[in-house]
Design a protein around this motif. Structure first.
Motif, PDB file in Angstrom:
ATOM      1  N   GLY A 128      20.989  52.437  41.015  1.00  0.00           N
ATOM      2  CA  GLY A 128      21.785  53.589  41.435  1.00  0.00           C
ATOM      3  C   GLY A 128      20.954  54.510  42.310  1.00  0.00           C
ATOM      4  O   GLY A 128      19.723  54.464  42.287  1.00  0.00           O
ATOM      5  N   GLY A 130      29.460  61.426  38.020  1.00  0.00           N
ATOM      6  CA  GLY A 130      28.049  61.283  38.405  1.00  0.00           C
ATOM      7  C   GLY A 130      27.842  61.465  39.893  1.00  0.00           C
ATOM      8  O   GLY A 130      28.645  62.112  40.566  1.00  0.00           O
ATOM      9  N   VAL A 173      33.135  50.654  34.584  1.00  0.00           N
ATOM     10  CA  VAL A 173      33.834  51.811  34.014  1.00  0.00           C
ATOM     11  C   VAL A 173      32.812  52.738  33.363  1.00  0.00           C
ATOM     12  O   VAL A 173      31.975  52.278  32.578  1.00  0.00           O
ATOM     13  CB  VAL A 173      34.862  51.324  32.959  1.00  0.00           C
ATOM     14  CG1 VAL A 173      35.485  52.492  32.211  1.00  0.00           C
ATOM     15  CG2 VAL A 173      35.940  50.472  33.623  1.00  0.00           C
TER      16      VAL A 173
HETATM   17  C1  LIG Z   1      28.125  60.952  32.698  1.00  0.00           C
HETATM   18  C2  LIG Z   1      27.861  59.962  33.789  1.00  0.00           C
HETATM   19  C3  LIG Z   1      26.543  59.639  34.102  1.00  0.00           C
HETATM   20  C4  LIG Z   1      26.276  58.679  35.098  1.00  0.00           C
HETATM   21  N1  LIG Z   1      24.974  58.339  35.346  1.00  0.00           N
HETATM   22  C5  LIG Z   1      24.701  57.317  36.214  1.00  0.00           C
HETATM   23  C6  LIG Z   1      23.375  56.827  36.367  1.00  0.00           C
HETATM   24  O1  LIG Z   1      22.434  57.295  35.718  1.00  0.00           O
HETATM   25  N2  LIG Z   1      23.169  55.816  37.255  1.00  0.00           N
HETATM   26  C7  LIG Z   1      24.210  55.253  37.982  1.00  0.00           C
HETATM   27  O2  LIG Z   1      23.985  54.330  38.781  1.00  0.00           O
HETATM   28  N3  LIG Z   1      25.489  55.686  37.823  1.00  0.00           N
HETATM   29  C8  LIG Z   1      25.753  56.678  36.949  1.00  0.00           C
HETATM   30  N4  LIG Z   1      27.069  57.058  36.725  1.00  0.00           N
HETATM   31  C9  LIG Z   1      28.166  56.279  37.359  1.00  0.00           C
HETATM   32  C10 LIG Z   1      28.696  55.183  36.406  1.00  0.00           C
HETATM   33  O3  LIG Z   1      27.725  54.196  36.186  1.00  0.00           O
HETATM   34  C11 LIG Z   1      29.972  54.497  36.936  1.00  0.00           C
HETATM   35  O4  LIG Z   1      29.739  53.809  38.134  1.00  0.00           O
HETATM   36  C12 LIG Z   1      31.120  55.474  37.140  1.00  0.00           C
HETATM   37  O5  LIG Z   1      31.231  56.335  36.037  1.00  0.00           O
HETATM   38  C13 LIG Z   1      32.433  54.733  37.350  1.00  0.00           C
HETATM   39  O6  LIG Z   1      33.488  55.613  37.625  1.00  0.00           O
HETATM   40  P1  LIG Z   1      34.417  56.311  36.476  1.00  0.00           P
HETATM   41  O7  LIG Z   1      33.590  57.460  35.975  1.00  0.00           O
HETATM   42  O8  LIG Z   1      35.611  56.754  37.243  1.00  0.00           O
HETATM   43  O9  LIG Z   1      34.687  55.282  35.432  1.00  0.00           O
HETATM   44  C14 LIG Z   1      27.346  58.048  35.782  1.00  0.00           C
HETATM   45  C15 LIG Z   1      28.671  58.390  35.443  1.00  0.00           C
HETATM   46  C16 LIG Z   1      28.930  59.323  34.456  1.00  0.00           C
HETATM   47  C17 LIG Z   1      30.373  59.634  34.114  1.00  0.00           C
END
Ligand SMILES: Cc1cc2nc3c(=O)[nH]c(=O)nc-3n(C[C@H](O)[C@H](O)[C@H](O)COP(=O)(O)O)c2cc1C
Length: 314
Positions: A96, A144, A191
């Motif tokens: 990420g 995020g 998700v």
């Molecule tokens: C609370 C939270 C923290 C996240 N932290 C990261 C992270 O550390 N690394 C990353 O690649 N994506 C991160 N994401 C993105 C998620 O991995 C994922 O791709 C995303 O939540 C998908 O979309 P949705 O929230 O609509 O399900 C985060 C998402 C959320 C909601």
């Protein structure tokens, strides 16, 4: 039964990834999702090598199924974490926040399946050329760190641009979303938001309650002026941050404001000071369930929708 080539490629039963979520996606959640047949993913976030090694060991006491580690490329510990995933023979790495080119050769040589998260066609093409196994195309609906393009527009463009499997992320929380992603050409979904309220998710109760109460307009994106926008539930923190941003605060000042805010939300449930990262789909997340119930609901719901879809064709 819903199976795509991605299942065979990764040795998973169901084409559902639980997104890496900093301070949240630990061994507890990731092992439960992997046990349910999806791909559980531990978020390495800004943690050091020891923390990650412990989490991997803990996960392996709970499941022997495939799992992943999400490596945050902006982490100060990215180099040591990149080595831990090799030493621990982690089957899948999802990256990420940036371009993982620096680590791709070593990971590929170690037999790790590398699946970068991308928010643009250009980055998808680049990582595909460097040997990525698949990509996660993540739309701006996500919780995020976010890009600019929506899932609906991004996924088919990435599918057309690369010849590796594409996993759709952003705004997917039920079988309809999964089926729609497949119709756009995705071979799987990632998700995040829906898993925030999984029984095995160790996030604070305050966080879970806020997700359950959210509606379609409960999130906002802040930080566009810094080049690193983030989507979170509206809260005293996002109000204060947006006010400072509108008043012209520098990237450094905004960065200082954001430091520790997710930890305060996830660990302490601090409503006043926490940043409750969350996607736009939170309005559809109304019930706490086990990870297995969530994975099954996503997959069974998609099967129903996909079977029913032929009724529209004369
Ligand atoms: C609370 C939270 C923290 C996240 N932290 C990261 C992270 O550390 N690394 C990353 O690649 N994506 C991160 N994401 C993105 C998620 O991995 C994922 O791709 C995303 O939540 C998908 O979309 P949705 O929230 O609509 O399900 C985060 C998402 C959320 C909601």
């Amino acid at each position: 039964m819903l199976k795509t080539p991605l299942c065979e490629l990764l040795g998973i039963e169901k084409p559902v990834f639980q997104g890496g979520m900093a301070w949240i996606a630990d061994a507890s959640l990731a092992s439960a999702v992997s046990e349910a047949g999806g791909l559980g993913i531990i978020a390495a976030m800004n943690a050091d090598a020891n923390w990650l090694r412990d989490q991997i060991h803990e996960l392996r006491t709970k499941t022997d199924k495939p799992f992943g580690v999400n490596v945050m490329l902006m982490s100060p510990f990215a180099d040591e974490v990149a080595q831990v995933v090799i030493d621990e023979r982690v089957p899948v790495v999802v990256t990420g926040a940036g371009n993982p080119a620096k680590y791709m050769k070593a990971w590929n040589e170690a037999g790790i399946k590398v699946i970068p998260v991308v928010a643009s066609v250009a980055l998808a093409r680049l990582v595909a050329r460097r040997g990525a196994t698949a990509v996660v195309a993540e739309g701006t609906e996500s919780g995020g760190h976010i890009g600019e393009t929506s899932t609906m527009a991004l996924v088919p463009q990435v599918v057309d641009a690369v010849d590796i499997p594409v996993v759709a992320a952003g705004g997917i929380a039920d079988g309809r979303g999964v089926a729609a992603a497949f119709m756009l050409g995705a071979a799987g979904v990632q998700v995040g938001t829906r898993f925030l309220v999984a029984d095995e998710c160790t996030v604070s109760e305050q966080y879970k309650e806020m997700v359950l109460k959210a509606n379609d307009t409960s999130t906002r994106a802040t930080g566009r002026s810094t080049g690193h926008p983030v989507r979170a539930l509206k809260s005293p923190f996002t109000n204060a941050y947006a006010k400072s941003e509108a008043a012209g605060a520098s990237s450094e000042e905004l960065g200082a404001m954001g430091t520790g805010a997710l930890r305060k939300a996830a660990m302490d449930g601090n409503y006043e000071e926490g940043s409750f990262l969350c996607g736009q789909i939170a309005g559809m997340v109304n019930e706490c369930q086990s990870a297995r119930e969530i994975v099954d609901d996503l997959v069974d719901g998609a099967e129903r929708v996909l079977k029913g879809a032929s009724a529209w064709v004369a």
